[in-house]
Every structure is written in C-alpha cells, then in structure tokens.
Design a protein around this motif. Structure first.
Motif, short mmCIF file in Angstrom:
data_model
loop_
_atom_site.label_atom_id
_atom_site.label_comp_id
_atom_site.label_asym_id
_atom_site.label_seq_id
_atom_site.Cartn_x
_atom_site.Cartn_y
_atom_site.Cartn_z
N THR A 1 33.58 40.78 41.31
CA THR A 1 34.47 41.95 41.34
C THR A 1 35.93 41.54 41.18
O THR A 1 36.81 42.41 41.11
CB THR A 1 34.35 42.71 42.68
OG1 THR A 1 34.84 41.88 43.74
CG2 THR A 1 32.92 43.12 42.97
N PRO B 1 39.36 40.10 39.45
CA PRO B 1 39.90 39.98 38.09
C PRO B 1 40.06 38.51 37.71
O PRO B 1 40.22 37.65 38.57
CB PRO B 1 41.27 40.67 38.19
CG PRO B 1 41.64 40.59 39.63
CD PRO B 1 40.35 40.61 40.40
N ARG B 2 40.01 38.25 36.44
CA ARG B 2 40.14 36.87 35.95
C ARG B 2 41.48 36.78 35.24
O ARG B 2 41.69 37.40 34.20
CB ARG B 2 38.99 36.61 34.98
CG ARG B 2 38.82 35.19 34.56
CD ARG B 2 37.66 35.12 33.56
NE ARG B 2 37.33 33.78 33.19
CZ ARG B 2 38.05 33.04 32.35
NH1 ARG B 2 39.15 33.52 31.83
NH2 ARG B 2 37.66 31.80 32.06
N ARG C 1 31.32 34.93 31.68
CA ARG C 1 31.81 35.96 30.75
C ARG C 1 31.04 35.99 29.44
O ARG C 1 31.13 36.94 28.69
CB ARG C 1 33.30 35.71 30.43
CG ARG C 1 34.20 35.72 31.64
CD ARG C 1 34.45 37.13 32.12
NE ARG C 1 34.47 37.15 33.56
CZ ARG C 1 34.98 38.16 34.29
NH1 ARG C 1 35.49 39.21 33.71
NH2 ARG C 1 34.94 38.11 35.58
N ASN D 1 35.22 50.44 41.72
CA ASN D 1 35.36 51.30 40.56
C ASN D 1 34.13 52.23 40.48
O ASN D 1 33.08 51.93 41.03
CB ASN D 1 35.49 50.46 39.30
CG ASN D 1 35.93 51.28 38.11
OD1 ASN D 1 36.71 52.22 38.27
ND2 ASN D 1 35.41 50.96 36.95
N ASP E 1 33.73 47.16 36.57
CA ASP E 1 35.05 47.50 36.05
C ASP E 1 34.91 48.03 34.63
O ASP E 1 33.92 47.78 33.94
CB ASP E 1 35.96 46.27 36.09
CG ASP E 1 35.41 45.13 35.27
OD1 ASP E 1 35.82 44.98 34.12
OD2 ASP E 1 34.51 44.42 35.77
N GLN F 1 36.35 47.33 31.82
CA GLN F 1 36.25 46.35 30.72
C GLN F 1 34.80 45.90 30.54
O GLN F 1 34.29 45.80 29.42
CB GLN F 1 37.10 45.11 31.05
CG GLN F 1 38.58 45.33 30.95
CD GLN F 1 39.04 45.48 29.51
OE1 GLN F 1 38.23 45.63 28.60
NE2 GLN F 1 40.34 45.48 29.31
N THR F 2 34.16 45.61 31.66
CA THR F 2 32.77 45.16 31.59
C THR F 2 31.88 46.26 31.02
O THR F 2 31.02 46.02 30.18
CB THR F 2 32.28 44.76 32.99
OG1 THR F 2 33.12 43.71 33.46
CG2 THR F 2 30.85 44.30 32.98
#
Lengths: 364, 285
Positions: A84, A86-87, A183, B7, B12, B14-15
């Motif tokens: 959860t 952010p990267r 990712r 969310n 999220d 973007q995903t």
C-alpha cells in the motif's frame, strides 16, 4: 438433515476473536511490547524485514506480535502493508565498502587490510542451554571495547582479488533502471538485478536447502566465503527536484561475497567468479545461502551444464517466495468439493468400467 | 461507505489502471495470458488474489457484487472476499445472479443464464493449461506463440488409451476463438459449455502467477475432444434432494456415519430460487 461445511460471517468473526484470545495468551502474564520484540528477538525481526522487503524494525515487531511469532505469517503482514506504500524511486547503490563494520570475516585470507572482526556471533558458542537465562534478571556484563577503533578503510576482499584480475570484474553499472519484481512480473531469462531481489526476499529455509544442495553435488560450484560483513550503511537518494544525493537513513545489512572456482571456458580464462548475497539486518545464513544460489544460477551465463534444481532459474525464482508458497499450499484448506465431486464421478465410472463397482471393498 | 484510510476498493488508482490496460489487451486477444504486475494483497495467494485484483480494478460505486465459491455464496472464502469489498469499496452485494453486475467466482459458473453487461471474474490458481506437461514458462509461452498444442492432445489421447475415455474432470482445457488453448480455471467440465458464446464478459485472474486473460462476450469456446470421443458433461441419476433440479451440478453430502449420501445443488442461489418458486409442501426440509 442437510448439514454442510459452510461458515457464515458469525463463525468467521468468532474464529478471529478466539485467535486474538489465543494470541494474547494468559492475561496474568505481562504482554510483550514491541520494544521487547525488536530489542530481544532481533533475529526474528531481521528475518521478517528481509523476507517482508520492508526495513522497519517497529512494524516488523508488530507483525511478529500479531502473528503470534509465526514468522511467515509476519512476513505476509508486512508485505501486504508494503504494497500500500507509494514508491518514490530507487536509492543510489549502497556502498558497502563504506559500511560501519560490526562484523567482518574472510575465509580466504588469514589476514587482510582492516583485519578480521569477529563481532557478535553465535559461531564458536557451545550450544548448551543456559539455565541462568531461564531464571532471567541478570544483565550480561558488556563486551570489552578494543583500544582502537576498527580501521577506517575496510576494502572488500573481492576488490582485492579483482586488482590482480584473479576474479571476474564486477559488472559495470549499465545505467538502466533497476528492475522491481513487485512492479513487473518475471520475464525469463531474468536479469541479475531482479534475480537478486527475488533471492533477497526469498525464504531463508528454501535458499538454505538449495545452497546446501549445491554443496552436496547438485550443481557444485566450489565456494569460498571471500567475505561476510555486517554493519550499517547509509542510504542515499537523489530527489528529482534537488539533483544531488541526500542521505535518508541507515540500514543494517549483511553482505556475503562468495568466491567460486571457475576452470575457464573457450571464451574465458580460468578465473574466480562471484556469488552475491545481501539481506536486511543480521542474517548470515541467509546472505550465504543467497550467494550460493546466485552463483548456481549463473551456470548458463558461465557455460556450465544446467542440471541441478539450484541452477534452474524458473524453479528457484518461482518457488523461493514463502508468501506465495504458503498461500498456495494452505489454499488446499479451502473447499474443493466441486472438483472432488467430479473426480468421484470419474473414479466411480472408471471402476464400473473395470467391472469393479465402487461399493465393493477391495480384497485385502 | 467504504473504510477510511484505504483507496476505494483497496488498490491505488495507478495499479487499477495498469490492471485495466492488461484487461483490454486480454479482451483484444481472447484466451491469451497477459502478464500483469500483481500486487501483494491482504488476503493470501491461492485464495483468490487474482480475482480480487480484477474485481478491485473493475468495481464502480454503482456495481452490485456477488461472490461465490464452489457455487455457494455462504462458503467461508466467498464470505471473506465479499466482506473485503463491502469494507473497502462499500458496494452493494447480492446473492442473486440477476441482480449482480459483477460476479467473482471460484470453481463454478452460476446455473442461471448470464446476461449482456454482466462480468464474471474467475479466480485462477494455475493459468497455464500446458503446465502439467511442460514445467518451464519459457517453453509454454513459445508453444502458445506457435499454436503448438500437440502435447495437450497427446495427454488427452493417453487418457483414452489408458482409461477408454478422457479422464479430465475439472480445469478441462478449451480452445478460445480457435486460437489459444486456455485453462477455464478449475470449474467442473459440466460448466465448460457455459463459457461458449456467453453474453457476459468472462475475465480470469491469477494473482500468484501474475497472469490475466479474457473471453469476450459471444466468443466461441470449444472443449477439446476427439471425433470418436466427443466431449460430455457429468450427469446424475438423481435430482437435487432440495429443489428437484435435474439440470444442475450436484454436490454429494454425507449425512451420517453409515455413509448415507444426498445430492444437492452446488449453486445455492439457483437452488434457493427454485425452492422459493415451489409451494412449501413440495419442498424437502
């Protein structure tokens, strides 16, 4: 009467309440604090951070507490939390030559610049249960401090060998962004960055067994511990808006440079080769296993025969993740009665076709 | 309302977008496995993370969600997943096929016919139909690229040679639009005909294996067979003991120590709806 294995919301809620009760244990006994876990069960915390891919001792301690000390469950909790977050980007490469050394040993040289630093280690302890520890209360006397601090320069053994060309040179930074398996799915053959990431997150027991198997002849690669070092390294990050590196924190890491024999091939002269291991925290067993497996997985690149499990990239990378493994193994607990029904019908039909009705017991 | 701090539908945006891009590709190439960057979910791998991520990427506030496992709405994992979305997305949920806009399922396709506009999301453990014959992903990807499916036919033929019939009962391989060999997920082969030319959009998510694929509406889906061994589905000699259905998939339930069995619909919504339509005195308790 129609009774079936179906759990309503109430059953699930109650099961979870029971779990919470079991986790707490006897309420007459003091509850564990996160400080106690992080401070006194550091081995567990380090393992959970390493396999959870998240460096945060406090959250790892919380995960261990919540998981009742089940470390794979704790890794799972940390991973789910991690996904959860952010990267922001990738840090600059860690410079482990600049590590604040706590422990550093080499098995290939009796002495070397910077010396051998034993540090806090289980090595050479006699594994006798210490019943005084069971009684508790005693504060161990502090270890004696050396008169001089460790040498400021602590060159890596592999770099010393590299100066003579005896070991293959470190691959130069090709400037490409580093891969991230969280990712992007694997694309085989995977590059070494992604492989090392997978191994660094991989299950310690699995990698230990694979590394061990390579020592026993399943993909033998003649390893020596060139160096094992543990200590603190700075993490630097280049924010786009600044354009230069700033230090954002320090990590404790364990690094293992394995030096492996290589007899040479048509293209390359005889030279030592490298296997590399790096894990969060103090994790010597894991770092060494990782280095063994990394080297084993370079078999194809070094024109060695790929025959053993430890050399099979798909086998190792697809199965080293314990969160995936435990999920899929444990999913067998989920109902499968639809599939099983199909199989029942088929087995009955096959037995009937073979002239052996299902009801008839087998002859002993 | 959905739970604060997360969310909408957990992932999220973007995903979700990345997953939807993958889904568009999957719809454009029916039956083709599209790699996607599966996230680590707060539910375990193997328990529906692929389906959950697809559902999360597709859900809108107006959606009505149905979740089934083994055909039933009230099995533990179905309850758990439905609650996950009720909690993180606050969407309406239902057990009725007709009311649902999105149905997430494990191991079954509902008995009630699906309609245009509905989406079915399948949870997939092993997306690669050739995996049991070829362990390497590099090899199986090459086979799909070349439409080289001889291995599968040989495997089915070996069944015929050994058992006199094709012995696969669930996860029965299908060809999609005459091009890609596809795993329908471990649904019983009884459900395979429902895949063919379904008016609903059928999506498949494998979280651990990081693959998704799709069967767009009205796409031809054929179960593999041989001319002399045509594809057949399971049939039962008795009707459902509760609703009397003769055309539904039945589960066998052992009711006492002597091994007495009764057969009931695996699809609880179908069974319940049929019983509701019938006068009370006709119903078995």
């Amino acid at each position: 009467m129609y009774v079936s294995v179906k759990g309503g919301e109430r059953a699930i809620d109650n099961a979870h309440r029971w779990l919470a009760e079991a986790r707490r244990g006897d309420p007459a006994v003091a509850e564990l604090s996160l400080e106690q876990i992080a401070g006194q069960l550091a081995g567990s915390v380090d393992r959970v951070m390493a396999e959870g891919s998240l460096y945060d001792p406090e959250l790892a301690a919380l995960a261990i507490k919540q998981a009742r000390g089940d470390l794979i469950e704790a890794v799972f909790l940390l991973r789910a939390y991690r996904s959860t977050l952010p990267r922001f980007g990738a840090a600059e490469p860690l410079d482990t030559a600049q590590m604040a050394i706590r422990r550093r040993v080499s098995a290939t040289f009796k002495d070397l610049p910077g010396g051998q630093i034993l540090g806090p280690t289980f090595d050479y302890t006699h594994r006798l249960l210490d019943f005084q520890l069971a009684a508790g209360g005693a504060v161990p006397p502090p270890a004696e401090r050396a008169a001089e601090p460790v040498a400021p320069a602590m060159p890596r053994v592999a770099d010393l060998l590299g100066a003579d060309g005896l070991i293959e040179p470190e691959a130069a930074d090709d400037g490409r962004p580093v891969g991230d398996l969280t990712r992007e799915p694997f694309r085989f053959p995977v590059d070494r960055d992604v492989r090392l990431q997978a191994l660094a997150r991989g299950d310690e027991g699995f990698l230990l067994a694979l590394g061990y198997s390579s020592q026993r002849g399943y993909g033998r690669n003649h390893p020596f511990v060139g160096e094992l070092r543990i200590g603190e390294v700075a993490v630097e990050f280049v924010p786009e808006e600044l354009g230069f590196a700033v230090e954002i924190g320090t990590l404790t890491v364990t690094e293992c440079q394995m030096v492996n024999q290589f007899k040479g091939s048509a293209e390359r002269p005889a030279q030592f080769t490298r296997g590399y291991g790096l894990v969060f925290g103090h994790g010597e067993r894991k770092a060494m296993s990782m280095a063994l497996v990394d080297r084993a997985l370079r078999a194809g690149e070094l024109d060695e025969a790929v025959q053993a499990p430890a050399q099979d990239e798909e086998f190792v990378l697809y199965h080293c993740d314990n969160v995936q493994a435990t999920g899929f193994v444990e999913h067998l607990k989920l109902p499968h009665y639809v599939d099983f029904q199909s199989e029942l019908e088929m087995v009955r039909a096959l037995r009937a076709a073979a002239g052996r009705p299902a009801e008839e017991p087998e002859d002993a | 309302m959905h739970e604060a701090g997360y969310n909408f539908a957990y992932l999220d945006e973007q995903t979700k977008r990345a997953i939807r891009r993958g889904l568009l590709k999957a719809v454009a190439i029916p039956g083709h496995q599209v790699p996607f960057a599966s996230r680590e979910m707060p539910l375990p791998y193997g328990w529906g993370t692929g389906g959950i991520q697809l559902t999360a990427a597709l859900l809108g506030r107006e959606d009505v969600l149905k979740v089934i496992d083994q055909g039933a709405d009230d099995t533990t994992n179905a309850v758990s997943i439905r609650r996950f979305f009720a909690r993180t997305a606050g969407v309406a949920t239902t057990t009725r096929v007709v009311e649902a806009t999105l149905i997430q399922t494990r191991h079954r396709i509902p008995e009630a016919p699906l309609a245009e506009g509905q989406i079915v999301v399948f949870q997939v453990p092993i997306p690669e139909p050739l995996r049991w014959m070829e362990a390497s992903e590099r090899e199986t990807r090459r086979m799909h690229a070349l439409k080289e499916y001889g291995l599968m036919h040989v495997s089915l033929y070996e069944d015929v040679a050994r058992h006199g019939r094709i012995a696969k009962t669930y996860d029965y391989p299908v060809m999609v639009a005459g091009r890609y060999l596809m795993s329908p997920s471990p649904i019983p082969k009884f459900d395979n005909p429902k895949l063919d030319r379904s008016p609903a959009l059928q999506l498949f998510g494998a979280g651990r294996e990081r693959r998704l694929y799709a069967v767009p509406p009205y796409t031809e889906v054929n179960s593999l067979d041989f001319d002399d061994h045509p594809f057949t589905v399971e049939r039962w000699s008795q009707p459902c003991a509760l609703c009397g259905a003769t055309d539904s998939y039945l589960d066998e339930i052992i009711t006492d120590d002597a091994g007495t069995r009764m057969l009931v619909c695996s699809d609880t919504d179908h069974c319940g709806a049929r019983r509701a339509e019938r006068p009370a005195e006709e119903c078995t308790p």
